[in-house]
Scaffold this active site. Structure first.
Site, PDB file in Angstrom:
ATOM      1  CE  LYS A   8      -3.666  -2.398   2.262  1.00 40.03           C
ATOM      2  NZ  LYS A   8      -4.825  -2.622   3.150  1.00 40.03           N
ATOM      3  CG  HIS A  96      -7.036  -3.308  -2.645  1.00 42.69           C
ATOM      4  ND1 HIS A  96      -7.711  -2.585  -1.491  1.00 42.69           N
ATOM      5  CD2 HIS A  96      -6.540  -4.240  -1.956  1.00 42.69           C
ATOM      6  CE1 HIS A  96      -7.290  -3.095  -0.477  1.00 42.69           C
ATOM      7  NE2 HIS A  96      -6.496  -4.208  -0.642  1.00 42.69           N
ATOM      8  N   GLY A 174      -7.109  -4.950   7.176  1.00 43.89           N
ATOM      9  CA  GLY A 174      -6.591  -4.091   8.168  1.00 43.89           C
ATOM     10  C   GLY A 174      -7.419  -3.870   9.658  1.00 43.89           C
ATOM     11  CB  SER A 214      -6.744  -9.468   9.302  1.00 45.34           C
ATOM     12  OG  SER A 214      -7.015  -8.124   9.522  1.00 45.34           O
TER      13      SER A 214
HETATM   14  C1  PEP Z   1      -5.032  -5.819   1.873  1.00 47.29           C
HETATM   15  O1  PEP Z   1      -5.501  -4.783   2.011  1.00 47.29           O
HETATM   16  O2  PEP Z   1      -4.872  -6.350   0.650  1.00 47.29           O
HETATM   17  C2  PEP Z   1      -4.970  -6.895   3.180  1.00 47.29           C
HETATM   18  C3  PEP Z   1      -5.020  -7.793   3.026  1.00 47.29           C
HETATM   19  O3  PEP Z   1      -4.838  -5.784   4.232  1.00 47.29           O
HETATM   20  P1  PEP Z   1      -4.277  -6.725   5.573  1.00 47.29           P
HETATM   21  O4  PEP Z   1      -3.603  -7.835   5.442  1.00 47.29           O
HETATM   22  O5  PEP Z   1      -3.476  -5.433   6.493  1.00 47.29           O
HETATM   23  O6  PEP Z   1      -5.515  -6.807   6.339  1.00 47.29           O
END
Ligand code: PEP
Length: 260
Positions: A8, A96, A174, A214
């Site tokens: 990101k 995304h 997230g 996550s």
């Molecule tokens: C993402 O946004 O692609 C993602 C999976 O983020 P996180 O692992 O931080 O949840």
């Protein structure tokens, strides 16, 4: 199995280069373990040359987090597929949920970008996933099916064979709250069935379906052990080599546990 990191809008360029170097070093310490595991990192556009350079001798592919649907033109601030391939990009994340939410990207936009990525030999990683509200209303499967169908409308079997789909429930991104393995598997099966209807069971079986939301070293094993989960798209845990490679290690364990 594919383990992909989505950095990101994080790290400056020296930090990104250092992270890439740490990943390369970590992989070099596990020389044989990763024969069956593909590793990909997707930093921001400005990091791509430095990160590609740092990973030139490592078994890690490099991808972008988005791109424009056209080759060139008056699109201030955008980046095209030919620009990405010219610096050695292999893949691109498309659709995304953050692009859909903050930039109003529609399934039709994602569809144009998928076709553009394939025209330029980039592997599209098509992200789909429902919000908490949609899940609570019982609409998770229909929302995700519609996103898959919209993103892949008119995409040929040949191009479908070169794409990746990432199921990323928005409520898990997230938040530290991952989907339960069975919950994720249920949605992956819905996606697989939809792909099978469209492209046939054999092609669908070979399209990698990643789980994202996550994923961390402590929950990766349960998720990656599910029959229709072929890897992970990892956000925050991809920002440190230890946690990113910790997830990759879990992928190796899952592979080793599979019957020969
Ligand atoms: C993402 O946004 O692609 C993602 C999976 O983020 P996180 O692992 O931080 O949840």
């Amino acid at each position: 199995m594919l383990i992909a990191g989505n950095w990101k809008m994080n790290t400056d360029v020296p930090e990104g280069r250092a992270l890439a170097n740490d990943i390369a070093t970590g992989l070099s310490e596990r020389p044989d373990a990763f024969a069956d595991i593909d590793v990909l990192v997707c930093p921001s556009f400005v990091h791509l040359p430095a990160v590609s350079d740092a990973l030139a001798d490592a078994p890690v592919a490099v991808g972008a987090q988005d791109m424009h649907a056209e080759d060139a033109g008056a699109h201030t601030g955008d980046v095209s597929a030919p620009m990405l391939t010219s610096i050695g990009c292999d893949a691109v994340i498309l659709g995304h949920s953050e692009r859909r939410e903050y930039y109003n990207e529609t399934d039709a936009d994602v569809n144009r970008k998928v076709k553009q990525a394939r025209t330029h030999d980039l592997v599209p990683i098509v992200c789909v996933g429902e919000s908490l509200q949609q899940r609570q209303a019982g609409n998770a499967a229909s929302v995700v099916t519609q996103q898959v169908e919209g993103a892949l409308s008119g995409v040929s079997i040949a191009d479908a064979s070169e794409l990746v789909v990432a199921y990323e429930p928005i409520w898990a991104i997230g938040t530290g709250e991952s989907a339960a393995p069975e919950q994720a598997q249920e949605m992956h099966a819905v996606i697989r069935d939809n792909l099978a209807e469209r492209y046939g069971a054999d092609v669908a079986a070979d399209i990698p379906l990643l789980y994202g939301g996550s994923m961390k070293p402590h929950n990766a094993h349960g998720l990656l052990s599910q029959p229709d989960i072929d890897g992970g798209l990892i956000g925050s845990a991809s920002l440190a080599a230890d946690s990113f490679l910790g997830i990759a290690d879990e992928a190796v364990h899952v592979r080793q546990e599979e019957p020969a």
